[in-house]
Design a protein around this motif. Structure first.
Motif, PDB file in Angstrom:
ATOM      1  N   GLY A 115       0.723  -1.320  -0.059  1.00  0.00           N
ATOM      2  CA  GLY A 115       0.037  -0.053  -0.056  1.00  0.00           C
ATOM      3  C   GLY A 115       0.772   1.318   0.055  1.00  0.00           C
ATOM      4  O   GLY A 115       0.186   2.459   0.227  1.00  0.00           O
ATOM      5  N   CYS A 116       2.172   1.211  -0.336  1.00  0.00           N
ATOM      6  CA  CYS A 116       2.919   2.356  -0.510  1.00  0.00           C
ATOM      7  C   CYS A 116       2.732   3.280  -1.597  1.00  0.00           C
ATOM      8  O   CYS A 116       3.071   4.506  -1.909  1.00  0.00           O
ATOM      9  N   VAL A 117       2.004   2.598  -2.506  1.00  0.00           N
ATOM     10  CA  VAL A 117       1.865   3.091  -3.796  1.00  0.00           C
ATOM     11  C   VAL A 117       0.529   2.851  -4.523  1.00  0.00           C
ATOM     12  O   VAL A 117       0.136   1.329  -4.221  1.00  0.00           O
ATOM     13  N   GLU A 118      -0.264   3.568  -5.021  1.00  0.00           N
ATOM     14  CA  GLU A 118      -1.449   3.069  -5.646  1.00  0.00           C
ATOM     15  C   GLU A 118      -1.541   3.465  -7.315  1.00  0.00           C
ATOM     16  O   GLU A 118      -0.773   4.197  -7.702  1.00  0.00           O
ATOM     17  N   ARG A 119      -2.414   2.737  -7.873  1.00  0.00           N
ATOM     18  CA  ARG A 119      -2.550   3.042  -9.275  1.00  0.00           C
ATOM     19  C   ARG A 119      -2.995   4.387  -9.483  1.00  0.00           C
ATOM     20  O   ARG A 119      -3.612   5.089  -8.673  1.00  0.00           O
ATOM     21  N   ASP A 120      -2.585   4.937 -10.799  1.00  0.00           N
ATOM     22  CA  ASP A 120      -3.055   6.386 -11.001  1.00  0.00           C
ATOM     23  C   ASP A 120      -4.017   6.312 -12.310  1.00  0.00           C
ATOM     24  O   ASP A 120      -3.668   5.898 -13.344  1.00  0.00           O
ATOM     25  N   PRO A 121      -4.909   7.030 -12.001  1.00  0.00           N
ATOM     26  CA  PRO A 121      -6.226   6.977 -13.017  1.00  0.00           C
ATOM     27  C   PRO A 121      -5.925   7.835 -14.079  1.00  0.00           C
ATOM     28  O   PRO A 121      -6.708   7.884 -15.203  1.00  0.00           O
ATOM     29  N   LEU A 122      -4.953   8.935 -14.051  1.00  0.00           N
ATOM     30  CA  LEU A 122      -4.726   9.753 -14.959  1.00  0.00           C
ATOM     31  C   LEU A 122      -3.469   9.709 -15.739  1.00  0.00           C
ATOM     32  O   LEU A 122      -3.275  10.307 -16.847  1.00  0.00           O
ATOM     33  N   ARG A 123      -3.035   8.343 -15.707  1.00  0.00           N
ATOM     34  CA  ARG A 123      -2.020   8.024 -16.671  1.00  0.00           C
ATOM     35  C   ARG A 123      -1.648   6.457 -16.649  1.00  0.00           C
ATOM     36  O   ARG A 123      -2.319   5.882 -15.971  1.00  0.00           O
ATOM     37  N   PRO A 124      -1.059   6.083 -17.638  1.00  0.00           N
ATOM     38  CA  PRO A 124      -0.995   4.522 -17.664  1.00  0.00           C
ATOM     39  C   PRO A 124      -0.247   4.055 -16.590  1.00  0.00           C
ATOM     40  O   PRO A 124       0.692   4.695 -15.834  1.00  0.00           O
ATOM     41  N   ASN A 125      -0.435   2.641 -16.366  1.00  0.00           N
ATOM     42  CA  ASN A 125       0.192   1.993 -15.122  1.00  0.00           C
ATOM     43  C   ASN A 125       0.831   0.831 -15.595  1.00  0.00           C
ATOM     44  O   ASN A 125       0.131  -0.020 -16.159  1.00  0.00           O
ATOM     45  N   VAL A 126       2.004   0.789 -15.586  1.00  0.00           N
ATOM     46  CA  VAL A 126       2.776  -0.284 -16.271  1.00  0.00           C
ATOM     47  C   VAL A 126       3.429  -1.173 -15.108  1.00  0.00           C
ATOM     48  O   VAL A 126       4.204  -0.599 -14.518  1.00  0.00           O
ATOM     49  N   PHE A 127       3.414  -2.555 -15.323  1.00  0.00           N
ATOM     50  CA  PHE A 127       4.215  -3.560 -14.726  1.00  0.00           C
ATOM     51  C   PHE A 127       5.017  -4.051 -15.426  1.00  0.00           C
ATOM     52  O   PHE A 127       4.641  -4.785 -16.699  1.00  0.00           O
ATOM     53  N   LYS A 128       6.424  -3.863 -15.336  1.00  0.00           N
ATOM     54  CA  LYS A 128       7.492  -4.914 -16.311  1.00  0.00           C
ATOM     55  C   LYS A 128       7.939  -5.841 -15.108  1.00  0.00           C
ATOM     56  O   LYS A 128       8.604  -5.561 -14.084  1.00  0.00           O
ATOM     57  N   SER A 129       7.595  -6.864 -15.886  1.00  0.00           N
ATOM     58  CA  SER A 129       8.226  -8.413 -15.051  1.00  0.00           C
ATOM     59  C   SER A 129       9.126  -9.183 -15.715  1.00  0.00           C
ATOM     60  O   SER A 129       9.268  -9.292 -16.959  1.00  0.00           O
ATOM     61  N   VAL A 130      10.310  -9.669 -15.269  1.00  0.00           N
ATOM     62  CA  VAL A 130      11.220 -10.390 -15.756  1.00  0.00           C
ATOM     63  C   VAL A 130      11.231 -11.905 -15.041  1.00  0.00           C
ATOM     64  O   VAL A 130      11.773 -12.761 -15.506  1.00  0.00           O
ATOM     65  N   GLY A 131      10.671 -11.962 -14.088  1.00  0.00           N
ATOM     66  CA  GLY A 131      10.430 -13.129 -13.297  1.00  0.00           C
ATOM     67  C   GLY A 131      11.569 -13.486 -12.434  1.00  0.00           C
ATOM     68  O   GLY A 131      12.995 -13.085 -12.732  1.00  0.00           O
ATOM     69  N   MET A 132      11.427 -13.724 -11.239  1.00  0.00           N
ATOM     70  CA  MET A 132      12.270 -14.082 -10.076  1.00  0.00           C
ATOM     71  C   MET A 132      12.318 -15.497  -9.410  1.00  0.00           C
ATOM     72  O   MET A 132      11.140 -15.901  -9.607  1.00  0.00           O
ATOM     73  N   ALA A 133      13.365 -16.157  -8.980  1.00  0.00           N
ATOM     74  CA  ALA A 133      13.357 -17.331  -8.542  1.00  0.00           C
ATOM     75  C   ALA A 133      12.592 -17.516  -7.282  1.00  0.00           C
ATOM     76  O   ALA A 133      11.946 -18.547  -7.101  1.00  0.00           O
ATOM     77  N   TRP A 134      12.251 -16.762  -6.442  1.00  0.00           N
ATOM     78  CA  TRP A 134      11.407 -16.755  -5.261  1.00  0.00           C
ATOM     79  C   TRP A 134       9.963 -16.918  -5.642  1.00  0.00           C
ATOM     80  O   TRP A 134       9.340 -17.834  -4.755  1.00  0.00           O
ATOM     81  N   GLN A 135       9.692 -16.410  -6.826  1.00  0.00           N
ATOM     82  CA  GLN A 135       8.221 -16.983  -7.071  1.00  0.00           C
ATOM     83  C   GLN A 135       8.096 -18.531  -7.589  1.00  0.00           C
ATOM     84  O   GLN A 135       7.207 -18.942  -7.178  1.00  0.00           O
ATOM     85  N   ASP A 136       9.099 -18.782  -8.213  1.00  0.00           N
ATOM     86  CA  ASP A 136       9.012 -20.176  -8.516  1.00  0.00           C
ATOM     87  C   ASP A 136       9.031 -21.122  -7.369  1.00  0.00           C
ATOM     88  O   ASP A 136       8.326 -21.951  -7.209  1.00  0.00           O
ATOM     89  N   LEU A 137       9.771 -20.644  -6.164  1.00  0.00           N
ATOM     90  CA  LEU A 137       9.955 -21.587  -5.033  1.00  0.00           C
ATOM     91  C   LEU A 137       8.645 -21.644  -4.355  1.00  0.00           C
ATOM     92  O   LEU A 137       8.162 -22.485  -3.709  1.00  0.00           O
ATOM     93  N   VAL A 138       7.673 -20.556  -4.356  1.00  0.00           N
ATOM     94  CA  VAL A 138       6.501 -20.139  -3.695  1.00  0.00           C
ATOM     95  C   VAL A 138       5.608 -21.262  -4.263  1.00  0.00           C
ATOM     96  O   VAL A 138       4.597 -21.870  -3.810  1.00  0.00           O
ATOM     97  N   VAL A 139       5.618 -21.275  -5.680  1.00  0.00           N
ATOM     98  CA  VAL A 139       4.609 -22.299  -6.176  1.00  0.00           C
ATOM     99  C   VAL A 139       4.831 -23.741  -6.081  1.00  0.00           C
ATOM    100  O   VAL A 139       4.392 -24.570  -5.754  1.00  0.00           O
ATOM    101  N   ALA A 140       6.261 -23.947  -6.066  1.00  0.00           N
ATOM    102  CA  ALA A 140       6.889 -25.306  -6.018  1.00  0.00           C
ATOM    103  C   ALA A 140       6.728 -25.988  -4.569  1.00  0.00           C
ATOM    104  O   ALA A 140       6.330 -27.032  -4.371  1.00  0.00           O
ATOM    105  N   GLU A 141       7.017 -25.068  -3.418  1.00  0.00           N
ATOM    106  CA  GLU A 141       6.617 -25.352  -2.279  1.00  0.00           C
ATOM    107  C   GLU A 141       5.179 -25.931  -1.997  1.00  0.00           C
ATOM    108  O   GLU A 141       4.725 -26.980  -1.502  1.00  0.00           O
TER     109      GLU A 141
END
Length: 329
Positions: free
Chosen positions: A298-324
């Motif tokens: 909750g430190c930042v929120e979407r801005d309805p007055l401009r585009p909101n871009v999420f750029k993902s490259v994928g990280m290892a911790w995400q794989d571990l969460v699903v694998a566990e």
């Protein structure tokens, strides 16, 4: 000394059966909400291998350690094979003995849309009527499934390089999205050296993007697949296709007028070509870029007055969460 039992094998069917798209999203979000810092993830190794790459992605948690070994072979789709293939090794946290082997391709297919959905749930409007997915590979279907768990679009448009690929992926999405209108559009190509699309095709894609509230780019393109002026204020754009600093799917000018979120700043500086190139060209400053943790906490929120871009490259911790979770189920 007692012999170490051989690791169990969990195939793709087991992974898909035990971890739904929305369950993966909630697992990823919870790990961040619990205070995990993605900056603690070690950098991935990515040596060249022939015409492609090998990626080695280790991660640890209080309960386990794991590593994903995957290959990226650009020529595989023409051979009828997956472009990305992987195996995941899950280890006991105390002994570091390999305990479970999992289909790493299935892990990737789940966690990438899950991370995107965490971001999109915060960055997209509540009322998403139209979704555009640029790319017609497995991630297009995975992202459609993840989006359908958080929003109720009326239309999902798939944009592919070839008509048959776009229509085929749109048909697959229709099978998991009853009541949602699915459309397949095609371009002539988005990589250097490929034939360009005609004017009518460009306008059809541009119109679809302009009317969308959520856009996903999931391509292997080295150069932008969207034009800046196609994206309206308030629209959420999720870019997942590139994990190399010299490749991008989005133009720098789009990022320059957007709220930009990445998984981790150090990782983005190494791998997020969309952001790296936009910053190098003077379109944005790194100190204006936010992280996914900022979004979840909750430190930042979407801005309805401009585009909101999420750029993902994928990280290892995400794989571990699903694998566990898959290994426990």
């Amino acid at each position: 000394m007692p012999p170490v039992p051989p690791p169990r094998w969990l195939d793709a069917e087991h992974v898909r059966r035990t971890v739904s798209a929305d369950r993966a999203r909630r697992l990823v979000r919870q790990r961040l909400a619990d205070g995990f810092d993605p900056a603690s993830d070690p950098p991935r190794l990515s040596p060249a291998a022939g015409d492609g790459q090998l990626l080695v992605m280790p991660a640890t948690s209080p309960g386990a350690a794991g590593v994903k070994v995957l290959s990226v072979a650009p020529g595989n789709p023409d051979r009828g094979l997956e472009r990305i293939q992987a195996v995941y090794v899950l280890m006991d946290a105390d002994t570091l003995s390999p305990s479970v082997l999992l289909d790493g391709t299935a892990i990737t297919a789940l966690r990438t849309p899950a991370v995107s959905a965490v971001a999109a749930d915060a960055l997209a409007p509540e009322d998403v009527r139209s979704v555009v997915i640029v790319g017609s590979g497995p991630q297009a279907v995975g992202h459609a499934e993840a989006i359908l768990a958080i929003r109720a679009p009326q239309t999902i448009t798939v944009v592919g390089r070839r008509p048959e690929a776009a229509r085929g992926t749109a048909a697959r999405i229709a099978g998991i999205a009853p009541g949602v209108r699915t459309v397949g559009l095609h371009t002539g190509g988005w990589a250097a050296g490929e034939p360009t699309q005609g004017v009518a095709e460009v306008e059809a894609v541009a119109d679809a993007v302009r009317s969308a509230q959520l856009v996903v780019t999931a391509t292997s393109a080295p150069t932008p697949v969207l034009e800046d002026d196609w994206v309206s204020a308030g629209t959420c754009v999720v870019a997942i296709g590139s994990h190399e600093p010299h490749r991008r799917e989005l133009p720098g000018s789009l990022l320059g007028r957007s709220l930009v979120v990445v998984e981790d700043l150090a990782t983005a500086r190494r791998e997020a070509g969309d952001v790296v190139l936009a910053a190098a060209q003077g379109h944005l400053e790194w100190d204006t870029v936010h992280t996914l943790s900022d979004l979840v906490l909750g430190c930042v929120e979407r801005d309805p007055l401009r585009p909101n871009v999420f750029k993902s490259v994928g990280m290892a911790w995400q794989d571990l969460v699903v694998a566990e979770h898959a290994a426990r189920s």
